[in-house]
Design a protein around this motif. Structure first.
Motif, mmCIF file in Angstrom:
data_model
loop_
_atom_site.group_PDB
_atom_site.id
_atom_site.type_symbol
_atom_site.label_atom_id
_atom_site.label_comp_id
_atom_site.label_asym_id
_atom_site.label_seq_id
_atom_site.Cartn_x
_atom_site.Cartn_y
_atom_site.Cartn_z
ATOM 1 N N LEU A 174 1.192 -1.388 0.128
ATOM 2 C CA LEU A 174 -0.212 0.011 -0.105
ATOM 3 C C LEU A 174 0.571 1.309 -0.242
ATOM 4 O O LEU A 174 0.361 2.535 -0.666
ATOM 5 C CB LEU A 174 -1.048 -0.104 0.872
ATOM 6 C CG LEU A 174 -1.850 -1.131 0.973
ATOM 7 C CD1 LEU A 174 -2.791 -0.984 2.441
ATOM 8 C CD2 LEU A 174 -3.173 -1.001 -0.104
ATOM 9 N N ARG A 175 1.883 0.931 0.804
ATOM 10 C CA ARG A 175 3.262 2.675 0.694
ATOM 11 C C ARG A 175 3.395 2.763 -0.697
ATOM 12 O O ARG A 175 3.757 3.459 -1.129
ATOM 13 C CB ARG A 175 4.213 1.714 1.522
ATOM 14 C CG ARG A 175 4.657 3.044 2.279
ATOM 15 C CD ARG A 175 5.738 3.092 3.489
ATOM 16 N NE ARG A 175 4.954 2.951 4.621
ATOM 17 C CZ ARG A 175 5.382 1.745 5.194
ATOM 18 N NH1 ARG A 175 6.455 0.517 4.439
ATOM 19 N NH2 ARG A 175 5.027 0.961 6.119
ATOM 20 N N LYS A 176 3.804 1.787 -1.399
ATOM 21 C CA LYS A 176 4.346 1.670 -2.646
ATOM 22 C C LYS A 176 3.722 2.313 -3.370
ATOM 23 O O LYS A 176 4.249 2.980 -4.351
ATOM 24 C CB LYS A 176 4.980 0.410 -2.488
ATOM 25 C CG LYS A 176 5.467 0.221 -4.396
ATOM 26 C CD LYS A 176 6.424 -1.235 -4.322
ATOM 27 C CE LYS A 176 6.805 -0.900 -6.205
ATOM 28 N NZ LYS A 176 7.630 -2.157 -6.546
ATOM 29 N N LEU A 177 2.294 1.803 -3.485
ATOM 30 C CA LEU A 177 1.173 2.008 -4.848
ATOM 31 C C LEU A 177 1.056 3.865 -3.954
ATOM 32 O O LEU A 177 0.833 4.969 -5.030
ATOM 33 C CB LEU A 177 -0.014 1.426 -3.911
ATOM 34 C CG LEU A 177 0.085 0.092 -5.019
ATOM 35 C CD1 LEU A 177 -1.456 -0.315 -4.488
ATOM 36 C CD2 LEU A 177 0.071 0.576 -6.212
ATOM 37 N N LYS A 178 1.205 3.847 -3.062
ATOM 38 C CA LYS A 178 0.913 5.696 -2.453
ATOM 39 C C LYS A 178 2.074 6.808 -2.821
ATOM 40 O O LYS A 178 1.210 7.367 -3.674
ATOM 41 C CB LYS A 178 0.679 5.823 -1.182
ATOM 42 C CG LYS A 178 0.231 7.146 -0.343
ATOM 43 C CD LYS A 178 -0.275 6.849 0.832
ATOM 44 C CE LYS A 178 -0.964 8.485 1.307
ATOM 45 N NZ LYS A 178 -0.684 8.422 2.620
ATOM 46 N N ALA A 179 3.262 6.174 -3.036
ATOM 47 C CA ALA A 179 4.125 6.171 -3.536
ATOM 48 C C ALA A 179 3.835 6.872 -5.452
ATOM 49 O O ALA A 179 4.341 7.871 -5.939
ATOM 50 C CB ALA A 179 5.550 6.006 -3.274
ATOM 51 N N GLU A 180 2.820 5.995 -5.570
ATOM 52 C CA GLU A 180 3.352 5.550 -7.118
ATOM 53 C C GLU A 180 1.525 6.306 -7.167
ATOM 54 O O GLU A 180 0.910 6.631 -9.155
ATOM 55 C CB GLU A 180 2.586 4.531 -8.110
ATOM 56 C CG GLU A 180 4.448 3.818 -7.769
ATOM 57 C CD GLU A 180 4.392 1.699 -8.256
ATOM 58 O OE1 GLU A 180 2.769 1.584 -8.702
ATOM 59 O OE2 GLU A 180 4.785 1.460 -8.025
ATOM 60 N N GLY A 181 1.075 7.042 -6.614
ATOM 61 C CA GLY A 181 -0.554 8.190 -6.754
ATOM 62 C C GLY A 181 -1.488 7.464 -7.041
ATOM 63 O O GLY A 181 -2.227 7.857 -7.628
ATOM 64 N N LYS A 182 -0.902 5.515 -6.255
ATOM 65 C CA LYS A 182 -2.298 4.899 -6.774
ATOM 66 C C LYS A 182 -2.734 4.199 -5.161
ATOM 67 O O LYS A 182 -2.111 4.362 -4.088
ATOM 68 C CB LYS A 182 -1.790 3.787 -7.922
ATOM 69 C CG LYS A 182 -1.283 3.904 -8.777
ATOM 70 C CD LYS A 182 -0.915 2.831 -9.683
ATOM 71 C CE LYS A 182 -0.243 3.134 -10.700
ATOM 72 N NZ LYS A 182 1.006 1.632 -11.421
#
Length: 415
Positions: A174-182
């Motif tokens: 989830l943290r990685k997705l958030k960093a990608e704007g997703k």
């Protein structure tokens, strides 16, 4: 006769495929259903299906209730009903969930469905746009993947261990997705005695999942068909119990605690969610089988459900024990399996390099069937697993089936 018919069809056959929609052309039959067709026509010990034992069906109780319903409630039971469901049943379910799970239903509505499978399709209709990210356990319930896949999501898989979904790994993703704007749209979990793995998410992880849903703004679909089938250990409250925002959509079913032929499931969710799901259902079947709903209402309201569940548990516990004991006795070194405290399934993991889809025919030749694990993964990237069911066949056949399976696997491992 058949030969003449085939020639006639070939001579003037339509191009039937040309008439299907693009989505229909992409449809594939359930692998489990196709495997079960093979097993049904042969003298094979089937550890493959997910069927309740017919011996657990409360036939006499159903007969008595059906008679009473026809005598006293036929005007309602044989008529169309509301899309949301038969109100007395919905109220009875709300009260049962309050008592059973300490789940206040004051802010939640219940809607009945044609089994929880229809509920999964409705959730796909209402929540998934093409390209939305849907998180699932790895492995997860195959029929949920099939229901959601029709609406073209992207799946994100989260691995599990003996305590269920590993929420620390979910948080990393989830943290990685958030960093990608997703972000994900929702996460689907079979939280208790999971299908296919048999494991149960710990209370700590259930709380963490709800916290993550708040932090990363997604909803949780909790499918809970097996939690009443507990043979050992202490009960764990549903994920829904820890939800104070209305983010958890809870799915229940009568298929394992009454009989699957009734085709009655239910959704318990925040009223705004229920309203939109109700509208979606109006386009499908107008209302769930009213006659079955009235029988189910009497079954719950008159206390039969509370009396029936302990009987089912006592019937299945020896079968669960027989499978675990047989696995311990017969399985070759290098084979691992889950030890479920309830439910219907054991998940078996073989050494790397063995493809259980390839060994299936050898097992059938030996007189035993299982479900290859590949289909339970959204990415279909794990080949060395299988699902075994212990509820349908008696203990002696379970032991013999595991013995036969172990012989096949031992040959494969030796190479």
């Amino acid at each position: 006769m058949e030969e003449k018919l085939m020639k006639k069809l070939e001579a003037g056959a339509l191009n039937f495929e040309a008439y299907f929609s693009e989505k229909a052309l992409e449809m594939k039959a359930s692998e489990i259903r196709e495997l079960l067709k093979l097993v049904e026509t042969s003298d094979v010990i089937s550890l493959a299906g997910g069927l309740p034992a017919p011996e657990t069906f409360p036939i006499e109780t159903i007969r008595e209730i059906a008679q009473e319903v026809l005598e006293k409630h036929a005007d309602r039971a044989l008529q169309y009903g509301t899309t949301k469901g038969y109100t007395p049943l919905r109220l009875a379910l709300a009260e049962w969930m309050r008592k059973r799970y300490d789940l206040p239903m004051s802010k939640v509505e219940i809607m009945t469905t044609a089994g929880s499978q229809q509920a999964l399709d409705l959730i796909g209709r209402v929540f998934i746009n093409p390209g939305d990210i849907v998180a699932v356990e790895a492995p997860t319930y195959l029929a949920a993947l099939n229901a959601f896949r029709y609406y073209e999501p992207r799946f994100m898989s989260v691995p599990m261990d003996d305590d269920g979904m590993i929420t620390d790994i979910l948080e990393e993703k989830l943290r990685k997705l958030k960093a990608e704007g997703k972000k994900i749209k929702f996460i689907y979990t079979v939280s208790t005695f999971q299908n296919p793995a048999g494991v149960t998410m710990s209370e700590e992880r259930r709380k963490k999942l709800v916290e993550l849903a708040h932090e990363y703004d997604f909803i949780i679909v909790e499918d809970n068909p097996y939690s009443e089938l507990r043979y050992s250990g202490k009960p764990v409250k549903p994920v829904k119990h820890f939800d104070d925002e209305g983010r958890v959509i809870y799915l229940g079913t009568f298929s394992k605690i009454l009989a699957p032929g009734f085709r009655i499931g239910w959704i318990a969710a925040e009223p705004h969610f229920i309203r939109k799901i109700e509208i979606a259902k109006q386009a499908i079947d107008l209302c769930t089988n009213t006659f079955s709903q009235v029988i189910a209402w009497k079954y719950v309201a008159d206390g039969h459900l509370d009396r029936q569940i302990p009987k089912i548990i006592e019937f299945y516990r020896p079968r669960r024990n027989a499978m675990l004991e047989a696995l311990e006795e017969y399985m070759p070194e290098g084979v691992k399996w889950t030890k479920p405290e309830g439910g219907m399934f054991v998940w078996v993991t073989l050494p790397e390099g063995i493809d259980t889809k390839m060994t299936f025919e050898k097992a059938i030749a030996k007189g035993v069937a299982y479900v290859p694990g590949e289909a339970f993964f959204a990415e279909r990237n794990v080949k060395n697993t299988m699902r075994l069911n212990f509820t349908y066949v008696p203990e002696d056949k379970i032991r013999e089936g595991i013995k036969r399976l172990a012989e096949v696997l031992e040959e494969e491992i030796k190479g």
